[in-house]
Design an enzyme around this catalytic site. Structure first.
Site, PDB file in Angstrom:
ATOM      1  CB  VAL A  33      78.984  20.928  39.570  1.00  0.00           C
ATOM      2  CG1 VAL A  33      78.349  19.633  39.986  1.00  0.00           C
ATOM      3  CG2 VAL A  33      80.478  20.756  39.346  1.00  0.00           C
ATOM      4  N   GLY A 134      75.469   1.516  49.613  1.00  0.00           N
ATOM      5  CA  GLY A 134      76.532   1.890  48.664  1.00  0.00           C
ATOM      6  C   GLY A 134      76.067   2.648  47.435  1.00  0.00           C
ATOM      7  CB  ILE A 136      71.052   1.486  46.121  1.00  0.00           C
ATOM      8  CG1 ILE A 136      71.517   0.099  45.702  1.00  0.00           C
ATOM      9  CG2 ILE A 136      69.575   1.690  45.834  1.00  0.00           C
ATOM     10  CD1 ILE A 136      70.786  -1.039  46.422  1.00  0.00           C
ATOM     11  CG  ASP A 201      76.987  -2.629  58.000  1.00  0.00           C
ATOM     12  OD1 ASP A 201      77.740  -1.649  58.007  1.00  0.00           O
ATOM     13  OD2 ASP A 201      76.340  -2.979  56.986  1.00  0.00           O
ATOM     14  CE  LYS A 205      75.366  -0.449  55.395  1.00  0.00           C
ATOM     15  NZ  LYS A 205      75.825  -1.683  54.759  1.00  0.00           N
TER      16      LYS A 205
END
Ligand code: NAP
Ligand code: HSE
Length: 430
Positions: A33, A134, A136, A201, A205
């Site tokens: 970066v 998470g 992925i 949950d 998502k």
């Protein structure tokens, strides 16, 4: 920018991973970066708690103002959880021109659209790849790698806790409660695991994925949700004997501009790629009009996998800042929300019932289904534990949800049907 300063909200499972990754991969991150990333302040509840990572005690505070009002902080990483108070905190940070990276799906599913708009108005980035599955990079894949395609279906195992529980119940025949406790000890169940086991949950998502995929503002209330509490060992045995595996599957699909988002226990053929995803692992299958089938697999939770997504988002913010292109995320839905009605939702169903073990029972049951134009792919009958009773399991061909609901109501009225024990969606056979 030779230096970027971060305010980290939360030093629990994910926050600790973020600090470790920033420390252990510092050279590579700086090289990629072009800036050094420093942690300026860390917000926690308990300053005196023993921490599992090496930090300067001076960084710790329990005053959020030291982060959100701190002119030296450029980017806030929010990994503390919570919805309403956290929303207020992030609104304040954005108004102070701070970019946000968050892993908080609960917050993003409820206030995400508003926060994204506020961020755009303030030319700030708000990135949240860690909030779904998470480690992925599924949000990144939808917004970048698959950006040119029209997404037609997303089907995923996006909750590690329930996948862990169902794997142990299926492969080791373990009971629900002790396995849930194990998942909590391993650190992937939420502090209150109700949202895991009842499907909320996963629903949060799926809302985030559906919004990005279909470019319409689909809310949590638009998702049909049921969790895994009702799945019994007998359901699993019947499903297995018919060649299926039960998984908690989130499905978002669109047809003729109308969307449907569900989270529910679903029977998949046992050799289906999602049926082979075990334990706390997540996997998301995406079907695009041009690309066809793609599948993303990996750890959906845990300290270092989730930190990888958080820090990658952080690196994107740093790069965007250098290029002067922050605040350019898509925020305006392209399409008006349109949802499918029950007679437009087509799927196969597994229906299990307890019936009289007498002549004519089967005919009465099939008459009910015939009246609704329902035909069957598989039928199984076994003796019940109860005297003069039998258990029947039927798997339908594709029918509409309305056909299922009508048939179910009419079955309840039959004297030969003692009870409908369970019914589940079946997917992945075509
Ligand atoms: P956690 O282990 O419970 O850690 C929460 C941290 O935030 C703790 O350090 C806590 O301080 C601090 N904190 C919480 N509320 C606070 C408040 N009001 N004021 C000050 N500090 C506060 O949580 P986690 O598992 O890391 O999860 C964090 C977020 O990431 C959540 O939104 C979660 O849904 C999301 N997420 C987690 C995972 C995972 O695998 N765990 C995966 C994906 C996404 P103390 O340490 O002093 O108690
Ligand atoms: N409780 C969540 C799960 C953590 O089990 O998938 C990751 O979001």
């Amino acid at each position: 920018m030779s230096q970027v300063n971060v305010g980290l909200c939360g030093l629990g499972t994910v926050g600790t991973g973020v600090v470790k990754l920033l420390q252990n991969h510092a050279e590579e991150i700086k090289h990629k970066v072009g800036s050094e990333i420093n942690i300026k302040k860390i917000l926690v509840h308990d300053i005196d708690k023993k921490r599992d990572v090496s930090i300067d005690r001076e960084w710790l505070t329990n005053d959020p103002e030291e982060l959100v009002n701190n002119p030296e902080v450029d980017i806030i990483i929010e990994v503390m959880g919570g919805i309403e108070d956290t929303n207020v905190l992030l609104e304040k940070a954005i108004s102070n021109k701070k970019h946000i990276v968050t892993a908080n799906k609960d917050l993003m599913a409820v206030h995400g659209q508003k926060l994204l708009r506020l961020a755009k108005e303030n030319q700030c980035d708000i990135l949240y790849d860690a909030s779904v599955a998470g480690g992925i990079p599924i949000i990144r894949s939808l917004t970048e790698g698959l950006a040119s395609d029209r997404i037609q279906k997303i089907m995923g195992i996006v909750n590690g806790t329930t996948n862990y529980i169902l794997t142990k119940m299926t492969d080791d025949e373990l009971a629900f409660e002790p396995v849930l406790k194990e998942a909590q000890e391993l650190g992937f169940a939420e502090a209150d695991p109700t949202s895991d086991v009842d499907g909320l949950d996963a629903a949060r998502k799926m809302t985030l994925l559906a919004n990005l995929a279909f470019k319409m503002e689909i809310g949590l209330d638009d998702v049909e949700v049921s969790g895994i509490r009702t799945i019994s060992q007998e359901d699993i045995t019947f499903a297995t004997s018919l060649g299926y595996t039960i998984k908690l599957i989130g499905i978002a699909s669109i047809h003729n501009g109308k969307a449907e988002v569900t989270v529910e226990p679903t029977l998949l053929p046992k050799d289906h790629p999602l049926a082979l995803v075990k334990n706390e692992f997540n996997a998301v299958y995406v079907y695009g009009e041009a690309v066809g089938e793609t599948m993303f697999y990996g750890p959906g939770a845990g300290s270092m996998p989730t930190a990888t997504a958080v820090v990658s988002d952080l690196m994107d913010v740093v790069k965007n800042t250098r290029l002067g292109i922050t605040g350019n995320e898509y925020v305006t839905p392209q399409y008006e929300k349109q949802l499918k009605e029950n007679d437009e939702k087509y799927m196969q169903y597994f229906i299990r019932m307890e019936v009289d073990d007498t002549a004519g029972t089967f005919q009465k049951i099939t008459n009910v289904f015939t009246d609704e134009n329902v035909s069957f792919a598989k039928i199984l009958q076994l003796p019940s534990d109860k005297e003069k009773m039998a258990e029947i399991v039927m798997v339908t061909h594709k029918i509409s949800k309305q056909q299922l609901l009508n048939s179910r109501e009419n079955l309840k009225d039959l004297d030969v049907v003692n009870r409908i024990i369970s019914y589940y969606r079946v997917d992945g056979e075509d």
